[in-house]
Write an enzyme that holds these catalytic residues in place. Structure first.
Site, PDB file in Angstrom:
ATOM      1  CG  HIS A   1       7.698   7.584   5.173  1.00 20.94           C
ATOM      2  ND1 HIS A   1       7.433   7.221   3.884  1.00 20.94           N
ATOM      3  CD2 HIS A   1       6.552   7.372   5.863  1.00 20.94           C
ATOM      4  CE1 HIS A   1       6.170   6.821   3.778  1.00 20.94           C
ATOM      5  NE2 HIS A   1       5.603   6.901   4.974  1.00 20.94           N
TER       6      HIS A   1
ATOM      7  CB  CYS B  44       4.426  10.824   0.970  1.00 21.67           C
ATOM      8  SG  CYS B  44       2.844  11.600   1.300  1.00 21.67           S
TER       9      CYS B  44
ATOM     10  CG  ASN C 293       6.682   3.174   4.807  1.00 21.40           C
ATOM     11  OD1 ASN C 293       6.118   3.150   3.730  1.00 21.40           O
ATOM     12  ND2 ASN C 293       6.124   3.665   5.888  1.00 21.40           N
TER      13      ASN C 293
ATOM     14  CG  HIS D  32       3.934   4.828   9.202  1.00 24.32           C
ATOM     15  ND1 HIS D  32       3.208   3.847   8.557  1.00 24.32           N
ATOM     16  CD2 HIS D  32       4.269   5.718   8.224  1.00 24.32           C
ATOM     17  CE1 HIS D  32       3.102   4.135   7.272  1.00 24.32           C
ATOM     18  NE2 HIS D  32       3.746   5.267   7.041  1.00 24.32           N
TER      19      HIS D  32
ATOM     20  NE  ARG E  66      -1.105   2.483   2.892  1.00 25.66           N
ATOM     21  CZ  ARG E  66      -0.519   3.587   3.350  1.00 25.66           C
ATOM     22  NH1 ARG E  66      -0.428   4.661   2.593  1.00 25.66           N
ATOM     23  NH2 ARG E  66       0.016   3.610   4.556  1.00 25.66           N
ATOM     24  CG  ASP E  67       3.148   4.372   3.001  1.00 31.88           C
ATOM     25  OD1 ASP E  67       3.059   5.247   2.131  1.00 31.88           O
ATOM     26  OD2 ASP E  67       3.439   4.627   4.188  1.00 31.88           O
TER      27      ASP E  67
HETATM   28  P1  HMG Z   1     -12.729  14.806  -2.458  1.00 34.79           P
HETATM   29  O1  HMG Z   1     -12.454  15.160  -3.880  1.00 34.79           O
HETATM   30  O2  HMG Z   1     -12.614  15.902  -1.468  1.00 34.79           O
HETATM   31  O3  HMG Z   1     -14.127  14.141  -2.179  1.00 34.79           O
HETATM   32  O4  HMG Z   1     -11.789  13.594  -2.050  1.00 34.79           O
HETATM   33  P2  HMG Z   1     -15.401  13.849  -2.967  1.00 34.79           P
HETATM   34  O5  HMG Z   1     -16.326  13.239  -1.992  1.00 34.79           O
HETATM   35  O6  HMG Z   1     -15.805  15.098  -3.701  1.00 34.79           O
HETATM   36  O7  HMG Z   1     -14.981  12.741  -4.017  1.00 34.79           O
HETATM   37  C1  HMG Z   1     -14.214  12.986  -5.180  1.00 34.79           C
HETATM   38  C2  HMG Z   1     -14.336  11.810  -6.118  1.00 34.79           C
HETATM   39  O8  HMG Z   1     -13.846  10.622  -5.485  1.00 34.79           O
HETATM   40  C3  HMG Z   1     -15.789  11.522  -6.465  1.00 34.79           C
HETATM   41  O9  HMG Z   1     -15.771  10.949  -7.751  1.00 34.79           O
HETATM   42  C4  HMG Z   1     -16.166  10.485  -5.458  1.00 34.79           C
HETATM   43  O10 HMG Z   1     -17.211   9.678  -5.893  1.00 34.79           O
HETATM   44  C5  HMG Z   1     -14.901   9.676  -5.346  1.00 34.79           C
HETATM   45  P3  HMG Z   1     -16.224  11.798  -9.039  1.00 34.79           P
HETATM   46  O11 HMG Z   1     -17.627  12.253  -8.740  1.00 34.79           O
HETATM   47  O12 HMG Z   1     -15.271  12.953  -9.128  1.00 34.79           O
HETATM   48  O13 HMG Z   1     -16.110  10.813 -10.146  1.00 34.79           O
HETATM   49  N1  HMG Z   1     -14.712   9.008  -4.054  1.00 34.79           N
HETATM   50  C6  HMG Z   1     -14.233   7.757  -3.940  1.00 34.79           C
HETATM   51  N2  HMG Z   1     -13.872   6.847  -4.853  1.00 34.79           N
HETATM   52  C7  HMG Z   1     -13.441   5.664  -4.403  1.00 34.79           C
HETATM   53  N3  HMG Z   1     -13.325   5.364  -3.094  1.00 34.79           N
HETATM   54  C8  HMG Z   1     -13.676   6.260  -2.161  1.00 34.79           C
HETATM   55  C9  HMG Z   1     -14.159   7.500  -2.566  1.00 34.79           C
HETATM   56  N4  HMG Z   1     -14.582   8.589  -1.904  1.00 34.79           N
HETATM   57  C10 HMG Z   1     -14.912   9.496  -2.824  1.00 34.79           C
HETATM   58  N5  HMG Z   1     -13.546   5.926  -0.873  1.00 34.79           N
HETATM   59  C11 HMG Z   1     -11.035  11.771  -0.689  1.00 34.79           C
HETATM   60  C12 HMG Z   1     -11.734  13.108  -0.718  1.00 34.79           C
HETATM   61  C13 HMG Z   1     -10.739  11.433   0.765  1.00 34.79           C
HETATM   62  C14 HMG Z   1     -11.955  10.740  -1.316  1.00 34.79           C
HETATM   63  C15 HMG Z   1      -9.738  11.901  -1.515  1.00 34.79           C
HETATM   64  O14 HMG Z   1      -9.022  13.006  -1.062  1.00 34.79           O
HETATM   65  C16 HMG Z   1      -8.873  10.670  -1.399  1.00 34.79           C
HETATM   66  O15 HMG Z   1      -9.249   9.577  -1.837  1.00 34.79           O
HETATM   67  N6  HMG Z   1      -7.654  10.807  -0.823  1.00 34.79           N
HETATM   68  C17 HMG Z   1      -6.765   9.677  -0.646  1.00 34.79           C
HETATM   69  C18 HMG Z   1      -5.421  10.157  -0.310  1.00 34.79           C
HETATM   70  C19 HMG Z   1      -4.499   8.968  -0.053  1.00 34.79           C
HETATM   71  O16 HMG Z   1      -4.846   7.818  -0.245  1.00 34.79           O
HETATM   72  N7  HMG Z   1      -3.264   9.290   0.382  1.00 34.79           N
HETATM   73  C20 HMG Z   1      -2.270   8.299   0.643  1.00 34.79           C
HETATM   74  C21 HMG Z   1      -2.545   7.501   1.876  1.00 34.79           C
HETATM   75  S1  HMG Z   1      -2.174   8.376   3.394  1.00 34.79           S
HETATM   76  C22 HMG Z   1      -0.499   8.070   3.649  1.00 34.79           C
HETATM   77  O17 HMG Z   1       0.157   7.566   2.780  1.00 34.79           O
HETATM   78  C23 HMG Z   1       0.077   8.379   4.996  1.00 34.79           C
HETATM   79  C24 HMG Z   1       0.339   7.136   5.840  1.00 34.79           C
HETATM   80  O18 HMG Z   1       1.197   6.236   5.172  1.00 34.79           O
HETATM   81  C25 HMG Z   1       0.968   7.537   7.190  1.00 34.79           C
HETATM   82  C26 HMG Z   1       2.177   8.459   7.022  1.00 34.79           C
HETATM   83  O19 HMG Z   1       3.150   8.104   6.358  1.00 34.79           O
HETATM   84  O20 HMG Z   1       2.073   9.565   7.579  1.00 34.79           O
HETATM   85  C27 HMG Z   1      -0.986   6.409   6.138  1.00 34.79           C
HETATM   86 MG    MG Z   2       3.378   6.400   5.145  1.00 30.44          MG
END
Ligand code: HMG
Ligand code: MG
Length: 298
Positions: A209, A240, A249, A207, A15-16
């Site tokens: 990186h 990221c 990571n 966690h 995933r990450d």
């Molecule tokens: P948004 O644009 O604000 O929200 O996104 P929305 O509700 O307007 O949705 C936009 C579009 O996404 C729409 O589609 C929704 O239907 C769809 P459209 O009408 O444009 O065709 N949608 C979805 N599709 C699939 N699955 C869903 C979903 N929800 C809405 N669940 C949202 C808000 C949160 C959805 C968006 O910002 C997003 O998906 N962000 C993900 C970011 C991400 O995954 N980042 C990486 C992981 S975090 C990380 O890596 C950190 C970590 O490792 C810890 C660390 O290192 O610190 C965990």
């Molecule tokens: Mg991470």
């Protein structure tokens, strides 16, 4: 020295790690990676995420990956879910455990999930309710715990406040993410001292990186502070998408080598883990980010 006898490694490479790769990766390569990791003895694998494919294209098709992996008993296969919609999709895909993610910095929250910290926590409420109703465990991440790519310094009290909210909501474990790998051991220790006023240390995970090469030192500092769960990524895959220049990571192989050297049990086989990492690096055509793997394969 008062170190834990046992550590749980949370393998986040599929995933990450893979979420940050630019080239397409086939479902079968993702499946093979997950299966290699469980065969190496990883008892917890974060397989994918149910987020918007517009935001993170590489995680599209996580449902197919879940359908095709060989689920071993005793292994937790988890996925990230940013909202109720993602949780429901994860349930349809048969996911046993999910993780939600919030940030300790406002700017990162906006860039990563397009809302404020408070809004993100509100968004998790219906997800947590649905998870409770189904008896699904939820892990909580806090990002930017030792620094933010947009705001710089992040104060420990702010991290503690977000962690406390996730914990109060029902997250069974809080993973503290040094998203951009800027932390150092002294700061890590100070942070853990603050966060553990509200959350018992055995319910916290590290966690890290490895952008600045401090991750292993930070893990060692965390072990001394009583942490016994660490997230890592095979071959140091990843970065990221919302933090320019951040590397992956800490490599799982390197963490395992450290723990083996300390006589701490994980149940993971180093040779098999190295083979899993080397295989995915060959698929991706990239340099193996684990120093232990490189040394042992030389
Ligand atoms: P948004 O644009 O604000 O929200 O996104 P929305 O509700 O307007 O949705 C936009 C579009 O996404 C729409 O589609 C929704 O239907 C769809 P459209 O009408 O444009 O065709 N949608 C979805 N599709 C699939 N699955 C869903 C979903 N929800 C809405 N669940 C949202 C808000 C949160 C959805 C968006 O910002 C997003 O998906 N962000 C993900 C970011 C991400 O995954 N980042 C990486 C992981 S975090 C990380 O890596 C950190 C970590 O490792 C810890 C660390 O290192 O610190 C965990
Ligand atoms: Mg991470």
């Amino acid at each position: 020295m008062n170190l834990p006898k046992q550590v749980r490694l949370v393998e986040v490479g599929p995933r990450d790690g893979l979420q940050n790769e630019k080239q397409p990766i086939s479902v079968s390569d993702k499946v093979r990676l997950v299966d290699d990791l469980s065969a190496a003895g990883m008892s917890y694998v974060e397989v994918g995420s149910f987020v918007s494919p517009k935001w993170v294209p590489q995680m599209a098709g996580s449902d197919e990956v879940f359908a095709k992996i060989q689920q071993k008993s005793g292994v937790t296969y988890a996925a990230l879910a940013p909202n109720l919609r993602g949780f429901e999709a994860a349930m349809v895909a048969g996911v046993a455990e999910v993780a939600v993610f919030a940030a300790a910095s406002e700017s990162f929250s906006q860039k990563n999930i397009n809302c404020s910290i408070a809004e993100s926590l509100q968004r998790f409420v219906p997800l947590m309710d649905a998870a409770k109703a189904r008896g699904v465990r939820v892990r909580g991440y806090v990002s930017c715990v030792l620094g933010c790519p947009y705001e710089g310094e992040v104060v420990a009290a702010q991290v503690a406040s977000v962690a406390r909210e996730l914990y109060a909501m029902g997250c069974y474990e809080i993973s503290l993410g040094d998203t951009i790998g800027v932390g150092t051991p002294g700061k890590t220790g100070q942070l853990l001292n603050v966060v553990s006023r509200d959350i018992p240390r055995h319910l916290l995970a590290g966690h890290f990186h490895d952008t600045f090469g401090q991750a292993l030192a930070n893990i060692y500092a965390s072990l001394q502070e009583g942490l016994a769960v660490f997230d890592s990524s095979v071959a140091g895959l990843g970065g990221c998408p919302y933090a320019k220049g951040a590397t992956g990571n800490v490599a799982s192989e390197d963490v395992l080598y450290l723990l083996n050297g300390l006589g701490i049990n994980t149940g993971v086989d180093l040779d098999k883990l190295i083979a899993a990492g080397q295989r995915i690096c060959q698929v991706l055509g990239k340099h193996n980010g684990s120093r232990v793997a490189r040394a042992m394969l030389a």
